[in-house]
Design a protein around this motif. Sequence first.
Motif, mmCIF file in Angstrom:
data_model
loop_
_atom_site.group_PDB
_atom_site.id
_atom_site.type_symbol
_atom_site.label_atom_id
_atom_site.label_comp_id
_atom_site.label_asym_id
_atom_site.label_seq_id
_atom_site.Cartn_x
_atom_site.Cartn_y
_atom_site.Cartn_z
ATOM 1 N N PHE A 11 1.024 -1.311 -0.074
ATOM 2 C CA PHE A 11 -0.174 0.224 -0.248
ATOM 3 C C PHE A 11 0.773 1.212 -0.002
ATOM 4 O O PHE A 11 0.613 2.345 -0.775
ATOM 5 N N PHE A 12 1.956 1.266 0.709
ATOM 6 C CA PHE A 12 2.823 2.379 0.753
ATOM 7 C C PHE A 12 3.611 2.568 -0.375
ATOM 8 O O PHE A 12 4.142 3.418 -0.804
ATOM 9 N N ARG A 13 3.927 1.515 -0.978
ATOM 10 C CA ARG A 13 4.641 1.259 -2.287
ATOM 11 C C ARG A 13 3.896 2.281 -3.333
ATOM 12 O O ARG A 13 4.174 3.238 -3.934
ATOM 13 N N ILE A 14 2.262 2.019 -3.206
ATOM 14 C CA ILE A 14 1.335 2.706 -4.290
ATOM 15 C C ILE A 14 1.369 4.287 -3.786
ATOM 16 O O ILE A 14 1.347 5.049 -4.624
ATOM 17 N N THR A 15 1.315 4.524 -2.578
ATOM 18 C CA THR A 15 1.156 5.804 -2.297
ATOM 19 C C THR A 15 2.363 6.872 -2.537
ATOM 20 O O THR A 15 2.251 7.677 -2.938
ATOM 21 N N SER A 16 3.629 6.059 -2.356
ATOM 22 C CA SER A 16 4.966 6.754 -2.485
ATOM 23 C C SER A 16 4.879 7.015 -4.146
ATOM 24 O O SER A 16 5.485 8.178 -4.504
ATOM 25 N N HIS A 17 4.735 5.954 -4.880
ATOM 26 C CA HIS A 17 4.891 6.110 -6.451
ATOM 27 C C HIS A 17 3.659 7.209 -6.972
ATOM 28 O O HIS A 17 4.143 7.880 -7.869
ATOM 29 N N LEU A 18 2.582 7.272 -6.236
ATOM 30 C CA LEU A 18 1.735 7.973 -6.684
ATOM 31 C C LEU A 18 2.395 9.519 -6.653
ATOM 32 O O LEU A 18 2.026 10.371 -7.356
ATOM 33 N N LEU A 19 2.769 9.670 -5.319
ATOM 34 C CA LEU A 19 3.045 11.054 -5.280
ATOM 35 C C LEU A 19 4.534 11.204 -6.160
ATOM 36 O O LEU A 19 4.561 12.612 -6.675
ATOM 37 N N PHE A 20 5.385 10.258 -6.342
ATOM 38 C CA PHE A 20 6.362 10.639 -7.589
ATOM 39 C C PHE A 20 5.809 11.055 -8.784
ATOM 40 O O PHE A 20 6.246 11.905 -9.450
ATOM 41 N N LEU A 21 4.589 10.222 -9.329
ATOM 42 C CA LEU A 21 4.106 10.357 -10.502
ATOM 43 C C LEU A 21 3.590 11.895 -10.626
ATOM 44 O O LEU A 21 3.953 12.493 -11.737
ATOM 45 N N GLY A 22 2.753 12.457 -9.578
ATOM 46 C CA GLY A 22 2.149 13.606 -9.816
ATOM 47 C C GLY A 22 3.253 14.669 -9.872
ATOM 48 O O GLY A 22 3.069 15.690 -10.905
ATOM 49 N N THR A 23 4.127 14.690 -8.866
ATOM 50 C CA THR A 23 5.266 15.775 -8.847
ATOM 51 C C THR A 23 6.126 15.591 -10.176
ATOM 52 O O THR A 23 6.429 16.526 -10.439
#
Length: 409
Positions: free
Chosen positions: A123-135
């Motif tokens: 779950f945290f891999r997904i939240t971290s990668h989502l932040l990466f993707l947006g920024t």
Amino acid sequence: MLEEEAARFKPEDWGMKRSGANEDYMFLNLGPNHPSAHGAFRIILQLDGEEIVDCVPDIGYHHRGAEKMAERQSWHSFIPYTDRIDYLGGVMNNLPYVLSVEKLAGIKVPEKVDVIRIMMAEFFRITSHLLFLGTYIQDVGAMTPVFFTFTDRQKAYTVIEAITGFRLHPAWYRIGGVAHDLPRGWEKLVKDFVEWMPKRLDEYTKAALQNSILKGRTIGVAAYNTKEALEWGVTGAGLRSTGCDFDLRKARPYSGYENFEFEVPLAANGDAYDRCMVRVEEMRQSIKIIDQCMRNMPEGPYKADHPLTTPPPKERTLQHIETLITHFLQVSWGPVMPANESFQMIEATKGINSYYLTSDGGTMSYRTRIRTPSYPHLQQIPSVIKGSMVADLIAYLGSIDFVMADVDR
């Protein structure tokens, strides 16, 4: 005045010339406070017009001494500090630490604990990668996607909060288990998320990542090959984007990852675009793993039955005086670990994160060494970016996906 003087950059100290045969070079400070520097990170650029002749990354603005803190906290009370290393990784940071302490203690955790831990880590891999993707897309110039990715992170955090009680820094893993059992109704929350997320990833790929401007800004930019990546110590998506098939979850499985079916996403060019595409595909694989956790969650206790499990299960402390005494001692004084050394590495969100612990038979660690993935990634910057434009550096910094707490421990 002394502080200002200390921050002044002297090119000669770094073997740089102030001018070439036909031109004077300009020295530009990017950071330490700059939206595209992704944290308190300073990079001094030697510029010939818009071209980067050389650069010097300057770190240390974020240093908090996490390793030394580990040596004055009890084995148990250091767990919340691990969350703050890669502060987007949440419980993913707890994992290598508690696994390492469990090796010291000789604790074998129940199967249910392994599955819960894997589910929350993904779950945290997904939240971290989502932040990466947006920024990352924002760094390249598209403003809207960051709002969408944060909406999706909110969905994930709803599940994380329902299960752990916290959002960004749950500090939820324990030596020998997790803090408490899964709440009633957790399956529905996880199922809703698993069904929601893939459609969103398809949308991002179609609307943002296939965009000709983004492709133009990132394909072929800041590329390096597998040999260079390995020489610099690059791990995670940065390494796999060069075509190197190395993921610790497959190569040296921990916590029962060998029981899960998932692919290791690879790319070929090792450029800023590939690093992004690898992470997007990693999110799809994480959804697959979470789905398997949800469908195959074993029955059983959420903690190991071992005297060094911290803290012991609450219901037992209410019934046995010995367990109550153990609980009191372990919370106030801390568990006593046998004198030994242990080491555990995991495939964290940004690369390989590992803890090397030395115990001298006390209630605190004698030496804690944290090897984080982002540090070598920043070391590599000058070798990759020389000869490129300033705009390419911004796309490159975004594609590395680092956080400064992970570098400056």
